[in-house]
Write a protein that holds these residues in place. Sequence first.
Motif, PDB file in Angstrom:
ATOM      1  N   SER A  52       3.005   0.873  -2.811  1.00 12.69           N
ATOM      2  CA  SER A  52       4.044   0.282  -3.432  1.00 12.69           C
ATOM      3  C   SER A  52       4.924  -0.267  -1.569  1.00 12.69           C
ATOM      4  O   SER A  52       5.347  -1.151  -1.426  1.00 12.69           O
ATOM      5  N   MET A  53       6.162   1.025  -1.630  1.00  6.83           N
ATOM      6  CA  MET A  53       7.438   1.118  -1.016  1.00  6.83           C
ATOM      7  C   MET A  53       6.428   0.929   0.456  1.00  6.83           C
ATOM      8  O   MET A  53       7.333   0.200   0.975  1.00  6.83           O
ATOM      9  N   LEU A  54       4.888   1.583   0.601  1.00  5.51           N
ATOM     10  CA  LEU A  54       4.776   1.045   2.130  1.00  5.51           C
ATOM     11  C   LEU A  54       3.860   0.659   2.490  1.00  5.51           C
ATOM     12  O   LEU A  54       3.917   0.150   3.643  1.00  5.51           O
ATOM     13  N   ARG A  55       3.747   0.058   1.033  1.00  2.29           N
ATOM     14  CA  ARG A  55       2.858  -1.372   0.777  1.00  2.29           C
ATOM     15  C   ARG A  55       1.315  -0.830   1.949  1.00  2.29           C
ATOM     16  O   ARG A  55       0.594  -1.793   2.682  1.00  2.29           O
ATOM     17  N   ARG A  56       1.232   0.000   0.840  1.00  8.74           N
ATOM     18  CA  ARG A  56      -0.449   0.761   1.685  1.00  8.74           C
ATOM     19  C   ARG A  56      -1.503  -0.112   0.891  1.00  8.74           C
ATOM     20  O   ARG A  56      -1.018  -1.094   0.095  1.00  8.74           O
ATOM     21  N   ARG A  57      -2.563  -0.083   1.653  1.00  9.84           N
ATOM     22  CA  ARG A  57      -3.957  -0.358   0.961  1.00  9.84           C
ATOM     23  C   ARG A  57      -4.610   0.546   0.871  1.00  9.84           C
ATOM     24  O   ARG A  57      -5.854   0.687   1.519  1.00  9.84           O
ATOM     25  N   PRO A  58      -4.594   1.065  -0.747  1.00  8.61           N
ATOM     26  CA  PRO A  58      -5.709   2.661  -0.799  1.00  8.61           C
ATOM     27  C   PRO A  58      -6.903   2.139  -0.924  1.00  8.61           C
ATOM     28  O   PRO A  58      -7.139   0.504  -1.847  1.00  8.61           O
ATOM     29  N   ALA A  59      -8.100   2.425  -1.010  1.00  6.87           N
ATOM     30  CA  ALA A  59      -9.081   2.753  -1.108  1.00  6.87           C
ATOM     31  C   ALA A  59      -9.716   1.786  -2.593  1.00  6.87           C
ATOM     32  O   ALA A  59      -9.130   2.449  -3.486  1.00  6.87           O
TER      33      ALA A  59
END
Length: 180
Positions: A52-59
Amino acid sequence: MNSTLVVFYSYSGTCRRAAQLLASHCGWPLAEIRDARPRAGFMGDLRCVLDSMLRRRPAIRYEGAAPADFDAVVIVSPIWAYQMAGPMRTFLAENAGRLRRLAQVTVMNAAGASNAVGEATRLLQRAPVLTAEFLTREIQDGSGTTRLLAFGEALASASGTQAPPHRALTEADISQPITH
């Protein structure tokens, strides 16, 4: 073409419960987003925060009907660290061009719903047609049930479809335990 699909991601089971209640009440099909890599224990919790903090898009793995086959899609997702949960971010990014109309339900401990709506707006390049925010406790104790079902009826009305017939809610609808 079908009218509305409910797509949810749930880490703790709370969003699953909200999505199941909404879909059941409105007669809409349900689809689930799952993590491609399990989130368990402390490291899983840490990944939630970092995503969330890094706005990642996990698989993710998506289990359900094709969102493009529906006039509207309702997403039901938690807030992590005041942001949209990473798996829902991935779903929206991967399906942005396929979603005709989006409605958004966010479930949170305290705050962050406006951040999630803003992020959905950026990813889709248009705002959701309808949004609603719920505290986790409102879903868990059933106090948000009436408002959640009203959200579904409002979306059905806005979609030009017939509102679902009212049915009496049972104690099981409102107070069934959360399962993980």
